[in-house]
Design a protein around this motif. Sequence first.
Motif, PDB file in Angstrom:
ATOM      1  N   ARG A 173     -37.036  14.779   4.039  1.00  0.00           N
ATOM      2  CA  ARG A 173     -38.282  14.292   3.629  1.00  0.00           C
ATOM      3  C   ARG A 173     -39.049  15.004   2.807  1.00  0.00           C
ATOM      4  N   PRO A 174     -39.821  14.521   1.764  1.00  0.00           N
ATOM      5  CA  PRO A 174     -40.572  15.323   1.020  1.00  0.00           C
ATOM      6  C   PRO A 174     -41.445  16.710   1.675  1.00  0.00           C
ATOM      7  N   ASP A 175     -41.460  17.651   1.143  1.00  0.00           N
ATOM      8  CA  ASP A 175     -42.103  18.745   1.564  1.00  0.00           C
ATOM      9  C   ASP A 175     -41.080  19.550   2.792  1.00  0.00           C
ATOM     10  N   ASP A 176     -40.214  18.948   3.109  1.00  0.00           N
ATOM     11  CA  ASP A 176     -39.292  19.861   3.998  1.00  0.00           C
ATOM     12  C   ASP A 176     -38.728  21.184   3.314  1.00  0.00           C
ATOM     13  N   ARG A 177     -38.629  22.056   3.930  1.00  0.00           N
ATOM     14  CA  ARG A 177     -38.101  23.344   3.381  1.00  0.00           C
ATOM     15  C   ARG A 177     -36.694  23.196   3.137  1.00  0.00           C
ATOM     16  N   VAL A 178     -36.384  24.192   2.030  1.00  0.00           N
ATOM     17  CA  VAL A 178     -34.973  24.162   1.583  1.00  0.00           C
ATOM     18  C   VAL A 178     -34.441  25.658   1.344  1.00  0.00           C
ATOM     19  N   VAL A 179     -33.472  25.855   1.972  1.00  0.00           N
ATOM     20  CA  VAL A 179     -32.723  27.141   1.952  1.00  0.00           C
ATOM     21  C   VAL A 179     -31.307  27.033   0.995  1.00  0.00           C
ATOM     22  N   PHE A 180     -31.284  27.699   0.057  1.00  0.00           N
ATOM     23  CA  PHE A 180     -30.023  27.442  -0.831  1.00  0.00           C
ATOM     24  C   PHE A 180     -29.158  28.557  -0.597  1.00  0.00           C
ATOM     25  N   TRP A 181     -27.848  28.208  -0.101  1.00  0.00           N
ATOM     26  CA  TRP A 181     -26.873  29.293   0.321  1.00  0.00           C
ATOM     27  C   TRP A 181     -25.652  29.274  -0.499  1.00  0.00           C
ATOM     28  N   VAL A 182     -25.047  30.484  -1.065  1.00  0.00           N
ATOM     29  CA  VAL A 182     -23.863  30.474  -1.690  1.00  0.00           C
ATOM     30  C   VAL A 182     -22.586  30.802  -0.958  1.00  0.00           C
ATOM     31  N   SER A 183     -21.654  30.117  -0.896  1.00  0.00           N
ATOM     32  CA  SER A 183     -20.753  30.106   0.248  1.00  0.00           C
ATOM     33  C   SER A 183     -19.437  30.285  -0.632  1.00  0.00           C
ATOM     34  N   GLY A 184     -18.386  30.499   0.064  1.00  0.00           N
ATOM     35  CA  GLY A 184     -17.157  30.779  -0.697  1.00  0.00           C
ATOM     36  C   GLY A 184     -16.417  32.173  -0.319  1.00  0.00           C
ATOM     37  N   ASP A 185     -15.563  32.503  -0.572  1.00  0.00           N
ATOM     38  CA  ASP A 185     -14.400  33.580  -0.052  1.00  0.00           C
ATOM     39  C   ASP A 185     -14.638  34.872  -0.780  1.00  0.00           C
ATOM     40  N   GLY A 186     -15.827  34.863  -1.781  1.00  0.00           N
ATOM     41  CA  GLY A 186     -16.285  36.049  -2.599  1.00  0.00           C
ATOM     42  C   GLY A 186     -15.332  36.470  -3.594  1.00  0.00           C
ATOM     43  N   ARG A 187     -14.337  35.787  -3.911  1.00  0.00           N
ATOM     44  CA  ARG A 187     -13.293  35.980  -5.049  1.00  0.00           C
ATOM     45  C   ARG A 187     -14.030  35.589  -6.220  1.00  0.00           C
ATOM     46  N   SER A 188     -15.206  34.822  -6.166  1.00  0.00           N
ATOM     47  CA  SER A 188     -16.085  34.359  -7.338  1.00  0.00           C
ATOM     48  C   SER A 188     -16.933  35.191  -8.159  1.00  0.00           C
ATOM     49  N   GLY A 189     -17.134  36.367  -7.247  1.00  0.00           N
ATOM     50  CA  GLY A 189     -17.744  37.452  -7.850  1.00  0.00           C
ATOM     51  C   GLY A 189     -19.255  37.265  -7.156  1.00  0.00           C
ATOM     52  N   PHE A 190     -19.516  36.345  -6.468  1.00  0.00           N
ATOM     53  CA  PHE A 190     -20.867  35.803  -5.715  1.00  0.00           C
ATOM     54  C   PHE A 190     -20.917  36.258  -4.483  1.00  0.00           C
ATOM     55  N   GLU A 191     -21.617  37.078  -3.889  1.00  0.00           N
ATOM     56  CA  GLU A 191     -21.968  37.230  -2.470  1.00  0.00           C
ATOM     57  C   GLU A 191     -22.335  36.048  -1.716  1.00  0.00           C
ATOM     58  N   ARG A 192     -21.877  35.770  -0.551  1.00  0.00           N
ATOM     59  CA  ARG A 192     -22.281  34.552   0.486  1.00  0.00           C
ATOM     60  C   ARG A 192     -23.860  35.287   0.860  1.00  0.00           C
ATOM     61  N   GLY A 193     -24.637  34.068   0.995  1.00  0.00           N
ATOM     62  CA  GLY A 193     -25.684  34.314   1.687  1.00  0.00           C
ATOM     63  C   GLY A 193     -26.819  33.555   0.812  1.00  0.00           C
ATOM     64  N   ILE A 194     -28.151  33.831   1.092  1.00  0.00           N
ATOM     65  CA  ILE A 194     -29.120  32.855   0.637  1.00  0.00           C
ATOM     66  C   ILE A 194     -29.557  33.433  -0.719  1.00  0.00           C
TER      67      ILE A 194
END
Length: 170
Positions: free
Chosen positions: A50-71
Amino acid sequence: MRPAVDRDDLGAWLLKANPAVWDLRGFLDAGERRLTSWAVRPGYRSALMRPDDRVVFWVSGDGRSGFERGIWGLGAVLAPAEPWHDAERGFWTDEGSRHGVRARVEVDVRLLEEPVTAASLRAAGVLDLEVQRQPFAANPSFVSTAQLARLAELLPDWPVPATGAGAVER
């Protein structure tokens, strides 16, 4: 059987990005810092958004992409989920298109200056998020009200959602 999430215990929706299926590097290289829509799997969860619900954006994967998993971002839902077709792929890769996502939700999610990594969450004793227990589950995942209260110490202030003026759809 009771659904895993209901509105009474919803702290925030958690939207996951796997760099193998969504081009996070291309998004960042384009100077983007804000998401305005996200692909979700049709079902009872996306129907609960619903509108106004909060959203957390999480990056996943195995870490080989160079991006750490997390918020990596915080924001809000702007409109209910709706059917979506691949006509506008944005930063979704060929692999992402093969995943068969057929709904999208309008959001205003701003990336954090620094992500709150999965290692930081574990060090703070946050071990029970659905995304930690079931990392391969479909979008959207969720954070309960109790979990969100524990995360509050690790997160910056929640951004105030924009109304879409000047936003770039992703």
